[in-house]
Design a protein around this motif. Structure first.
Motif, PDB file in Angstrom:
ATOM      1  N   UNK A  70       0.826  -1.217   0.000  1.00 52.52           N
ATOM      2  CA  UNK A  70       0.000   0.000   0.000  1.00 52.52           C
ATOM      3  C   UNK A  70       0.852   1.256   0.000  1.00 52.52           C
ATOM      4  N   UNK A  71       1.958   1.243   0.747  1.00 49.01           N
ATOM      5  CA  UNK A  71       2.833   2.410   0.781  1.00 49.01           C
ATOM      6  C   UNK A  71       3.454   2.685  -0.590  1.00 49.01           C
ATOM      7  N   UNK A  72       3.643   1.642  -1.384  1.00 53.32           N
ATOM      8  CA  UNK A  72       4.127   1.841  -2.762  1.00 53.32           C
ATOM      9  C   UNK A  72       3.163   2.719  -3.557  1.00 53.32           C
ATOM     10  N   UNK A  73       1.891   2.616  -3.258  1.00 52.17           N
ATOM     11  CA  UNK A  73       0.868   3.370  -3.995  1.00 52.17           C
ATOM     12  C   UNK A  73       0.561   4.726  -3.373  1.00 52.17           C
ATOM     13  N   UNK A  74       0.789   4.860  -2.074  1.00 51.52           N
ATOM     14  CA  UNK A  74       0.386   6.102  -1.414  1.00 51.52           C
ATOM     15  C   UNK A  74       1.536   7.087  -1.172  1.00 51.52           C
ATOM     16  N   UNK A  75       2.770   6.609  -1.176  1.00 47.81           N
ATOM     17  CA  UNK A  75       3.923   7.479  -0.967  1.00 47.81           C
ATOM     18  C   UNK A  75       4.760   7.507  -2.244  1.00 47.81           C
ATOM     19  N   UNK A  76       4.932   8.668  -2.775  1.00 47.61           N
ATOM     20  CA  UNK A  76       5.564   8.857  -4.085  1.00 47.61           C
ATOM     21  C   UNK A  76       6.895   8.114  -4.247  1.00 47.61           C
ATOM     22  N   UNK A  77       7.789   8.231  -3.301  1.00 47.06           N
ATOM     23  CA  UNK A  77       9.133   7.675  -3.455  1.00 47.06           C
ATOM     24  C   UNK A  77       9.339   6.327  -2.770  1.00 47.06           C
ATOM     25  N   UNK A  78       8.278   5.720  -2.266  1.00 45.70           N
ATOM     26  CA  UNK A  78       8.401   4.428  -1.596  1.00 45.70           C
ATOM     27  C   UNK A  78       8.456   3.340  -2.663  1.00 45.70           C
ATOM     28  N   UNK A  79       9.595   2.648  -2.735  1.00 42.36           N
ATOM     29  CA  UNK A  79       9.803   1.625  -3.763  1.00 42.36           C
ATOM     30  C   UNK A  79      10.326   0.340  -3.132  1.00 42.36           C
ATOM     31  N   UNK A  80       9.848  -0.788  -3.661  1.00 37.33           N
ATOM     32  CA  UNK A  80      10.352  -2.084  -3.227  1.00 37.33           C
ATOM     33  C   UNK A  80      11.311  -2.686  -4.250  1.00 37.33           C
ATOM     34  N   UNK A  81      11.205  -2.273  -5.494  1.00 33.32           N
ATOM     35  CA  UNK A  81      12.047  -2.841  -6.548  1.00 33.32           C
ATOM     36  C   UNK A  81      13.520  -2.645  -6.223  1.00 33.32           C
ATOM     37  N   UNK A  82      14.286  -3.700  -6.423  1.00 27.48           N
ATOM     38  CA  UNK A  82      15.729  -3.616  -6.247  1.00 27.48           C
ATOM     39  C   UNK A  82      16.213  -3.621  -4.811  1.00 27.48           C
ATOM     40  N   UNK A  83      15.324  -3.814  -3.860  1.00 25.98           N
ATOM     41  CA  UNK A  83      15.748  -3.828  -2.454  1.00 25.98           C
ATOM     42  C   UNK A  83      16.544  -5.090  -2.129  1.00 25.98           C
ATOM     43  N   UNK A  84      17.592  -4.913  -1.350  1.00 26.41           N
ATOM     44  CA  UNK A  84      18.345  -6.060  -0.870  1.00 26.41           C
ATOM     45  C   UNK A  84      17.452  -6.871   0.069  1.00 26.41           C
ATOM     46  N   UNK A  85      17.394  -8.159  -0.121  1.00 32.39           N
ATOM     47  CA  UNK A  85      16.601  -9.033   0.734  1.00 32.39           C
ATOM     48  C   UNK A  85      15.126  -9.078   0.388  1.00 32.39           C
ATOM     49  N   UNK A  86      14.745  -8.506  -0.752  1.00 36.82           N
ATOM     50  CA  UNK A  86      13.327  -8.455  -1.142  1.00 36.82           C
ATOM     51  C   UNK A  86      12.726  -9.851  -1.283  1.00 36.82           C
ATOM     52  N   UNK A  87      13.396 -10.736  -2.016  1.00 36.43           N
ATOM     53  CA  UNK A  87      12.837 -12.075  -2.249  1.00 36.43           C
ATOM     54  C   UNK A  87      12.608 -12.821  -0.939  1.00 36.43           C
ATOM     55  N   UNK A  88      13.559 -12.732  -0.029  1.00 39.12           N
ATOM     56  CA  UNK A  88      13.417 -13.415   1.257  1.00 39.12           C
ATOM     57  C   UNK A  88      12.281 -12.798   2.076  1.00 39.12           C
ATOM     58  N   UNK A  89      12.185 -11.468   2.079  1.00 39.50           N
ATOM     59  CA  UNK A  89      11.154 -10.782   2.863  1.00 39.50           C
ATOM     60  C   UNK A  89       9.752 -11.086   2.353  1.00 39.50           C
ATOM     61  N   UNK A  90       9.627 -11.375   1.076  1.00 40.59           N
ATOM     62  CA  UNK A  90       8.312 -11.659   0.510  1.00 40.59           C
ATOM     63  C   UNK A  90       7.754 -13.012   0.937  1.00 40.59           C
ATOM     64  N   UNK A  91       8.618 -13.895   1.443  1.00 44.88           N
ATOM     65  CA  UNK A  91       8.146 -15.224   1.856  1.00 44.88           C
ATOM     66  C   UNK A  91       8.425 -15.535   3.328  1.00 44.88           C
ATOM     67  N   UNK A  92       9.186 -14.687   3.995  1.00 46.80           N
ATOM     68  CA  UNK A  92       9.582 -14.952   5.372  1.00 46.80           C
ATOM     69  C   UNK A  92       8.415 -14.799   6.352  1.00 46.80           C
ATOM     70  N   UNK A  93       8.456 -15.594   7.415  1.00 51.73           N
ATOM     71  CA  UNK A  93       7.485 -15.462   8.505  1.00 51.73           C
ATOM     72  C   UNK A  93       8.065 -14.637   9.648  1.00 51.73           C
ATOM     73  N   UNK A  94       9.316 -14.181   9.506  1.00 49.23           N
ATOM     74  CA  UNK A  94       9.990 -13.408  10.547  1.00 49.23           C
ATOM     75  C   UNK A  94       9.609 -11.937  10.425  1.00 49.23           C
ATOM     76  N   UNK A  95       8.779 -11.412  11.348  1.00 47.38           N
ATOM     77  CA  UNK A  95       8.328 -10.028  11.227  1.00 47.38           C
ATOM     78  C   UNK A  95       9.463  -9.010  11.269  1.00 47.38           C
ATOM     79  N   UNK A  96      10.529  -9.292  12.020  1.00 45.69           N
ATOM     80  CA  UNK A  96      11.651  -8.349  12.086  1.00 45.69           C
ATOM     81  C   UNK A  96      12.323  -8.240  10.721  1.00 45.69           C
ATOM     82  N   UNK A  97      12.575  -9.363  10.084  1.00 46.65           N
ATOM     83  CA  UNK A  97      13.185  -9.364   8.756  1.00 46.65           C
ATOM     84  C   UNK A  97      12.292  -8.637   7.756  1.00 46.65           C
ATOM     85  N   UNK A  98      10.996  -8.938   7.775  1.00 46.71           N
ATOM     86  CA  UNK A  98      10.050  -8.309   6.842  1.00 46.71           C
ATOM     87  C   UNK A  98       9.984  -6.804   7.098  1.00 46.71           C
TER      88      UNK A  98
END
Length: 133
Positions: free
Chosen positions: A73-101
């Motif tokens: 949602x923040x990707x859509x509501x905040x102009x400069x909030x981006x997830x693309x290219x983030x380090x650890x993105x793939x792991x965070x998308x499937x992790x159950x660890x809230x701290x990591x996410x």
């Protein structure tokens, strides 16, 4: 209407706490109030994200899924909030660890975002129904 007025007054007070906690017993209308508040504030572009936890949907109500939902949602509501290219993105998308996410999908991208021109709200309803399993 008094509840909506109180929330709007708080939202417009730059010196107020950054947390508005609405408490009440079961069946007192907190979810209905949250949904109507969301509806009203979306029209004003004052909501950055929301999540409604549900005791009958454990998967939707895990901390990691709540955080992933807010990040999208923040990707859509905040102009400069981006997830693309983030380090650890793939792991965070499937992790159950809230701290990591949280670190990968919220803290890191938010560090690169300029504050919005007006305060925005994140609504989380029924946090007490969060599934911690």
């Amino acid at each position: 209407e008094w509840a909506f007025a109180d929330v709007l007054e708080w939202l417009d007070d730059a010196k107020a706490s950054q947390l508005f906690l609405l408490l009440g017993g079961g069946g007192t209308g907190k979810t209905v109030l949250s949904a109507e508040l969301l509806h009203r504030l979306l029209k004003r572009k004052r909501v950055a994200g929301w999540h409604f936890c549900r005791h009958d949907n454990k998967e939707q109500s895990t901390p990691a899924n709540l955080l992933r939902s807010l990040a999208v949602m923040l990707c859509h509501s905040l102009k400069d909030f981006k997830l693309e290219g983030l380090e650890g993105l793939d792991e965070a998308l499937v992790s159950a660890d809230p701290k990591l996410v949280f670190e990968a999908l919220l803290a890191a991208p938010l560090a690169k975002v300029a504050p919005p021109s007006s305060l925005m709200l994140i609504i989380i309803d029924a946090l007490d129904e969060m599934s911690l399993n």
